[in-house]
Write a protein that holds these residues in place. Sequence first.
Motif, mmCIF file in Angstrom:
data_model
loop_
_atom_site.group_PDB
_atom_site.id
_atom_site.type_symbol
_atom_site.label_atom_id
_atom_site.label_comp_id
_atom_site.label_asym_id
_atom_site.label_seq_id
_atom_site.Cartn_x
_atom_site.Cartn_y
_atom_site.Cartn_z
ATOM 1 N N UNK B 125 1.338 -1.886 -0.231
ATOM 2 C CA UNK B 125 0.031 0.199 0.062
ATOM 3 C C UNK B 125 1.496 0.866 0.334
ATOM 4 N N UNK B 141 -7.899 5.812 -7.288
ATOM 5 C CA UNK B 141 -8.618 5.071 -6.270
ATOM 6 C C UNK B 141 -8.082 3.325 -6.165
ATOM 7 N N UNK B 144 -6.535 0.800 -3.845
ATOM 8 C CA UNK B 144 -7.587 -0.220 -3.074
ATOM 9 C C UNK B 144 -7.562 -1.380 -3.427
ATOM 10 N N UNK B 147 -4.658 -3.221 -4.449
ATOM 11 C CA UNK B 147 -4.616 -4.375 -3.011
ATOM 12 C C UNK B 147 -5.212 -5.554 -2.985
#
Lengths: 196, 301
Positions: B125, B141, B144, B147
Motif C-alpha cells: 500500500x 482509487x 485499494x 491491494x
Amino acid sequence: MMQHIDVSSVLRQAVACDLYSNLVTRPTGAAVRAQIQALLRERPARERPLTILDFTHVRMIDFSCADEVIAKLVLPYCDGEAGAEAYFLFRGVSEEHWDAIEAVLERHELALVLEEEGALRVAGVLGDDERRAWAALHELGGGDAAEVAMALAAAGAAIPASDAERVLARLHRRRLVMRLDDGFYLPVGSTVRRDV
Amino acid sequence: MTTVINVPPSLDDASFEQVLEQLAPVPADARILIDARHARWASPYGLTALLTLAQSRAEQPALTVPENDETASYWARTGFFKHAAELFELHGHVPRARGGESSVLLEITPITRSEDVHEVVGRIQQKAQQILAHELNIDAKATVGFAMTLSEVCQNIVEHAGRGGWVAVQTYRWTKRLGRRVVQIAVADAGIGFRASLESLPGFVRDDRWDDAAALEAALIRGTSRFRDRGRGQGLAGARRYVGRWDGKLSIRSGTARIAIVPSWDEDVPMQEKLAPLAGAQVQVTIPERVVDQRSGGTAR
C-alpha cells in the motif's frame, strides 16, 4: 443507547497487532466477526437491538473479509437462525470499501442500511418495491403499512395496504426496517435521530 | 546423471513453458541443473516460477547464476537469491542485494500463512499509490483494488495450495509488447493445483470433460471453490473484475492448462491445454499504464 462498534478497534484486538489496519484474509474476517458477535451477546437486554458497525478507520477490506465480517454476520439474523434480534447500521463505508462489500451483497442477495454524512440509504440487492417502500418509510420517519401505502400512492406508486404490509415484512426479515409491537415499522438508522 | 535445463535469455510466463517442456520427461527424483547463465531478463513470474520448480523436486536441484552482472544484480535485488540459496545448490557468483530498486514494488516474499498476506498488503500500500498514480496514470482509487487483488491471489496459496508459495510485484516498461509501463503481480506455489483442490470438494463428481482446463474455467469464470460455503470463490472473481476495469490481464497456469483474461492489447489465447505439467499454480496479473489521449480532452485508455 445503541451499540457502537469500531471495526478497526475490533480488528486490532482480534489479530492482536496494532499494525494491521486492513481487513484482509478469511481467518482475520472470521476472528473479527467472532469478536463482534461476542460484543452483541454482551449487550444489555434493555438496549435497542441496533448496532452501528463503524468502518471509518478501516483502511481496506477484501472480498474474503467482507464475506466473513458482513455476510456471515448479517445472514443468520435474516434467516432467523441467530436466536436473537439485531439490526445493523453501517457507518464510514467508503468508496474504497464498497467494491468488496457490493460483491458480497450480490453473492448472498443481501442489502444494508448505510449512514453517509448523516444521511441514510439502503444499498445492495433490493427489488424496486422494497426500495420504494423503504424510501417512503424513511421519508415518514416510521409508520404502518397503511401509511406507507398512502405515501407510495402520493408518490405515484400506489399499492394496496396488504401489499405494503408484505413488502415491509420482507424488509423486516432482511433487517432493513425494525418492527415495533403495534405493527409500526422504523427504517434501521432512523432511531439514531428519533427516539421512539 | 544430471539433466541440464536451459533458462531462456528472457524468462517470463510464455518462455517459462520452455523450461517446463525440458523438465517434462525428467523423473521428479532425478538430479537437475537449472542453467541460467545466459539469462538476461526475468519477470516476477519467471523468478517465482523458478523457486516453485525447485520446491517441486524430490532432490535439491542446482542453479547456475546469470553471467551478466547486471542481470545477476537485478535478481539479487528482487530477493531471488535469498530464497534460492535455501532451495538450490547455487553455482557462480551471487551478488549481494543492494537497495534502491524502485521498480521492485514487492520483492519476492514467501506466503505460508494469513499473517504473511497482511504483511504483503501493508507493504504494498505504501508504494502502490505512488507507482499507480504517478507512473501508470491510474486513478489513486485503484490502489485499494490492487491491494485487494494481491490479497486474494495470495490467499489462494494459503487456502488451497497445501504448501507455501511466493509473491512478487514489479513495474517495468514493456517496450516490445506494449510500449508502455506495466505493473505485474506474480504468485506461484508448488502445491496441489486447481484441479486437485476442486476435486476435494465433498461429493465432487468427475465428468468426462473434467481436466485441468475445466478446473481453471470453473474457478476463474464460475467462481467454484472447494468449499461448500456460498461465500467462497469470490476472490478470483474480484481479481477478474479489477483487471477488466483497468484493461489488465490475468492468467492462471496449473497442471497442463493455462487460462487467461485477455485484454485488447494482447494477442494471448484465453485457454491453452495439453501443456507440459506444472506442479501447483502460477497466477499473473498485469496492469498497463493508462495512456492519456490529449485529443479527447484527457480521456485515458
